[in-house]
Design a protein around this motif. Structure first.
Motif, PDB file in Angstrom:
ATOM      1  N   PHE A   1       0.835  -1.186   0.000  1.00 27.46           N
ATOM      2  CA  PHE A   1       0.000   0.000   0.000  1.00 27.46           C
ATOM      3  C   PHE A   1       0.869   1.236   0.000  1.00 27.46           C
ATOM      4  O   PHE A   1       2.069   1.173   0.249  1.00 27.46           O
ATOM      5  CB  PHE A   1      -0.930   0.010   1.223  1.00 27.46           C
ATOM      6  CG  PHE A   1      -0.180   0.009   2.525  1.00 27.46           C
ATOM      7  CD1 PHE A   1       0.139   1.195   3.151  1.00 27.46           C
ATOM      8  CD2 PHE A   1       0.217  -1.187   3.112  1.00 27.46           C
ATOM      9  CE1 PHE A   1       0.843   1.204   4.352  1.00 27.46           C
ATOM     10  CE2 PHE A   1       0.921  -1.196   4.312  1.00 27.46           C
ATOM     11  CZ  PHE A   1       1.227   0.001   4.926  1.00 27.46           C
ATOM     12  N   GLY A   2       0.241   2.351  -0.276  1.00 27.05           N
ATOM     13  CA  GLY A   2       0.993   3.598  -0.289  1.00 27.05           C
ATOM     14  C   GLY A   2       0.083   4.793  -0.468  1.00 27.05           C
ATOM     15  O   GLY A   2      -1.108   4.739  -0.169  1.00 27.05           O
ATOM     16  N   ILE A   3       0.672   5.848  -0.998  1.00 34.26           N
ATOM     17  CA  ILE A   3      -0.036   7.111  -1.177  1.00 34.26           C
ATOM     18  C   ILE A   3       0.269   7.665  -2.563  1.00 34.26           C
ATOM     19  O   ILE A   3       1.261   7.298  -3.184  1.00 34.26           O
ATOM     20  CB  ILE A   3       0.367   8.141  -0.100  1.00 34.26           C
ATOM     21  CG1 ILE A   3       1.888   8.349  -0.097  1.00 34.26           C
ATOM     22  CG2 ILE A   3      -0.143   7.731   1.268  1.00 34.26           C
ATOM     23  CD1 ILE A   3       2.388   9.424   0.863  1.00 34.26           C
ATOM     24  N   ILE A   4      -0.608   8.541  -3.028  1.00 39.95           N
ATOM     25  CA  ILE A   4      -0.353   9.295  -4.248  1.00 39.95           C
ATOM     26  C   ILE A   4      -0.108  10.737  -3.826  1.00 39.95           C
ATOM     27  O   ILE A   4      -0.897  11.316  -3.071  1.00 39.95           O
ATOM     28  CB  ILE A   4      -1.521   9.190  -5.238  1.00 39.95           C
ATOM     29  CG1 ILE A   4      -1.653   7.719  -5.680  1.00 39.95           C
ATOM     30  CG2 ILE A   4      -1.305  10.113  -6.441  1.00 39.95           C
ATOM     31  CD1 ILE A   4      -2.839   7.422  -6.557  1.00 39.95           C
ATOM     32  N   VAL A   5       1.008  11.297  -4.295  1.00 37.27           N
ATOM     33  CA  VAL A   5       1.399  12.660  -3.955  1.00 37.27           C
ATOM     34  C   VAL A   5       1.312  13.507  -5.219  1.00 37.27           C
ATOM     35  O   VAL A   5       1.873  13.139  -6.250  1.00 37.27           O
ATOM     36  CB  VAL A   5       2.840  12.696  -3.387  1.00 37.27           C
ATOM     37  CG1 VAL A   5       3.284  14.125  -3.119  1.00 37.27           C
ATOM     38  CG2 VAL A   5       2.936  11.858  -2.115  1.00 37.27           C
ATOM     39  N   THR A   6       0.594  14.618  -5.130  1.00 32.14           N
ATOM     40  CA  THR A   6       0.529  15.568  -6.234  1.00 32.14           C
ATOM     41  C   THR A   6       1.536  16.682  -5.947  1.00 32.14           C
ATOM     42  O   THR A   6       1.483  17.332  -4.897  1.00 32.14           O
ATOM     43  CB  THR A   6      -0.884  16.149  -6.399  1.00 32.14           C
ATOM     44  OG1 THR A   6      -1.787  15.059  -6.630  1.00 32.14           O
ATOM     45  CG2 THR A   6      -0.950  17.108  -7.576  1.00 32.14           C
ATOM     46  N   LEU A   7       2.458  16.866  -6.872  1.00 33.39           N
ATOM     47  CA  LEU A   7       3.511  17.865  -6.720  1.00 33.39           C
ATOM     48  C   LEU A   7       2.989  19.238  -7.130  1.00 33.39           C
ATOM     49  O   LEU A   7       1.988  19.346  -7.843  1.00 33.39           O
ATOM     50  CB  LEU A   7       4.719  17.475  -7.570  1.00 33.39           C
ATOM     51  CG  LEU A   7       5.318  16.104  -7.252  1.00 33.39           C
ATOM     52  CD1 LEU A   7       6.441  15.769  -8.210  1.00 33.39           C
ATOM     53  CD2 LEU A   7       5.799  16.034  -5.815  1.00 33.39           C
ATOM     54  N   PRO A   8       3.681  20.302  -6.712  1.00 35.60           N
ATOM     55  CA  PRO A   8       3.228  21.656  -7.067  1.00 35.60           C
ATOM     56  C   PRO A   8       3.091  21.892  -8.579  1.00 35.60           C
ATOM     57  O   PRO A   8       2.263  22.684  -9.010  1.00 35.60           O
ATOM     58  CB  PRO A   8       4.310  22.561  -6.469  1.00 35.60           C
ATOM     59  CG  PRO A   8       4.855  21.777  -5.325  1.00 35.60           C
ATOM     60  CD  PRO A   8       4.814  20.338  -5.795  1.00 35.60           C
ATOM     61  N   ASN A   9       3.863  21.166  -9.405  1.00 40.48           N
ATOM     62  CA  ASN A   9       3.787  21.331 -10.858  1.00 40.48           C
ATOM     63  C   ASN A   9       2.660  20.502 -11.488  1.00 40.48           C
ATOM     64  O   ASN A   9       2.513  20.468 -12.701  1.00 40.48           O
ATOM     65  CB  ASN A   9       5.118  20.997 -11.515  1.00 40.48           C
ATOM     66  CG  ASN A   9       5.512  19.539 -11.390  1.00 40.48           C
ATOM     67  OD1 ASN A   9       4.753  18.710 -10.877  1.00 40.48           O
ATOM     68  ND2 ASN A   9       6.712  19.209 -11.831  1.00 40.48           N
ATOM     69  N   GLY A  10       1.876  19.792 -10.652  1.00 40.92           N
ATOM     70  CA  GLY A  10       0.758  18.994 -11.141  1.00 40.92           C
ATOM     71  C   GLY A  10       1.085  17.537 -11.406  1.00 40.92           C
ATOM     72  O   GLY A  10       0.184  16.719 -11.564  1.00 40.92           O
ATOM     73  N   LYS A  11       2.375  17.188 -11.479  1.00 39.44           N
ATOM     74  CA  LYS A  11       2.742  15.782 -11.671  1.00 39.44           C
ATOM     75  C   LYS A  11       2.356  14.987 -10.435  1.00 39.44           C
ATOM     76  O   LYS A  11       2.356  15.510  -9.321  1.00 39.44           O
ATOM     77  CB  LYS A  11       4.252  15.637 -11.911  1.00 39.44           C
ATOM     78  CG  LYS A  11       4.708  16.090 -13.277  1.00 39.44           C
ATOM     79  CD  LYS A  11       6.176  15.811 -13.443  1.00 39.44           C
ATOM     80  CE  LYS A  11       6.323  14.517 -14.195  1.00 39.44           C
ATOM     81  NZ  LYS A  11       7.714  14.196 -14.531  1.00 39.44           N
ATOM     82  N   LYS A  12       2.035  13.733 -10.646  1.00 41.14           N
ATOM     83  CA  LYS A  12       1.669  12.856  -9.536  1.00 41.14           C
ATOM     84  C   LYS A  12       2.697  11.742  -9.408  1.00 41.14           C
ATOM     85  O   LYS A  12       3.183  11.213 -10.412  1.00 41.14           O
ATOM     86  CB  LYS A  12       0.283  12.271  -9.743  1.00 41.14           C
ATOM     87  CG  LYS A  12      -0.801  13.324  -9.677  1.00 41.14           C
ATOM     88  CD  LYS A  12      -2.176  12.734  -9.801  1.00 41.14           C
ATOM     89  CE  LYS A  12      -3.204  13.847  -9.701  1.00 41.14           C
ATOM     90  NZ  LYS A  12      -4.561  13.316  -9.667  1.00 41.14           N
ATOM     91  N   LYS A  13       2.997  11.379  -8.178  1.00 38.11           N
ATOM     92  CA  LYS A  13       3.917  10.287  -7.860  1.00 38.11           C
ATOM     93  C   LYS A  13       3.195   9.295  -6.961  1.00 38.11           C
ATOM     94  O   LYS A  13       2.471   9.682  -6.044  1.00 38.11           O
ATOM     95  CB  LYS A  13       5.156  10.803  -7.119  1.00 38.11           C
ATOM     96  CG  LYS A  13       5.970  11.835  -7.869  1.00 38.11           C
ATOM     97  CD  LYS A  13       6.857  11.187  -8.886  1.00 38.11           C
ATOM     98  CE  LYS A  13       7.775  12.211  -9.530  1.00 38.11           C
ATOM     99  NZ  LYS A  13       8.714  11.583 -10.435  1.00 38.11           N
ATOM    100  N   THR A  14       3.390   8.024  -7.237  1.00 40.66           N
ATOM    101  CA  THR A  14       2.882   6.974  -6.367  1.00 40.66           C
ATOM    102  C   THR A  14       4.025   6.529  -5.467  1.00 40.66           C
ATOM    103  O   THR A  14       5.105   6.201  -5.942  1.00 40.66           O
ATOM    104  CB  THR A  14       2.382   5.771  -7.185  1.00 40.66           C
ATOM    105  OG1 THR A  14       1.375   6.224  -8.088  1.00 40.66           O
ATOM    106  CG2 THR A  14       1.800   4.696  -6.284  1.00 40.66           C
ATOM    107  N   VAL A  15       3.789   6.510  -4.170  1.00 49.09           N
ATOM    108  CA  VAL A  15       4.776   6.092  -3.179  1.00 49.09           C
ATOM    109  C   VAL A  15       4.267   4.804  -2.547  1.00 49.09           C
ATOM    110  O   VAL A  15       3.228   4.801  -1.885  1.00 49.09           O
ATOM    111  CB  VAL A  15       4.983   7.170  -2.094  1.00 49.09           C
ATOM    112  CG1 VAL A  15       6.043   6.730  -1.095  1.00 49.09           C
ATOM    113  CG2 VAL A  15       5.335   8.511  -2.719  1.00 49.09           C
TER     114      VAL A  15
END
Length: 75
Positions: free
Chosen positions: A41-55
Motif C-alpha cells: 500500500f501507499g499514497i499518491i502525492v501531487t507535486l506543485p507542478n501537477g505531476k503525480k507520484k505513487t509512493v
C-alpha cells in the motif's frame, strides 16, 4: 552495520524522498497481489507542478522491520 553505513543508507532514502517535498497527499494506492501473495500500500502525492507520484511502502526482505519506498510517476 557501522554508523557510517547506516547514515549512508538513510541519506540515500532521504535523497529519494526529497522529490516529494512541497507535494500534497491526494489519494491512497495499492499494488494488487503479486506472485508471492503479497500486496503493498501507499499514497499518491501531487507535486506543485501537477505531476503525480505513487509512493509504495515496501517491507524489508525478512518482513520484520522497516524497508524502503518505491516512487513511481503516476500515469
Amino acid at each position: 552495520m557501522n554508523n557510517s553505513t547506516q547514515k549512508s543508507a538513510v541519506d540515500i532514502h532521504l535523497r529519494q524522498l526529497h522529490q516529494l517535498v512541497g507535494g500534497t497527499i491526494t489519494n491512497l494506492a495499492r499494488t494488487g497481489v503479486d506472485e508471492y501473495g503479497d500486496e503493498f500500500f501507499g499514497i499518491i502525492v501531487t507535486l506543485p507542478n501537477g505531476k503525480k507520484k505513487t509512493v509504495i511502502f515496501l517491507a524489508d526482505d525478512e518482513g520484520n522491520g522497516p524497508g524502503s519506498v518505491q516512487i513511481n510517476d503516476q500515469v
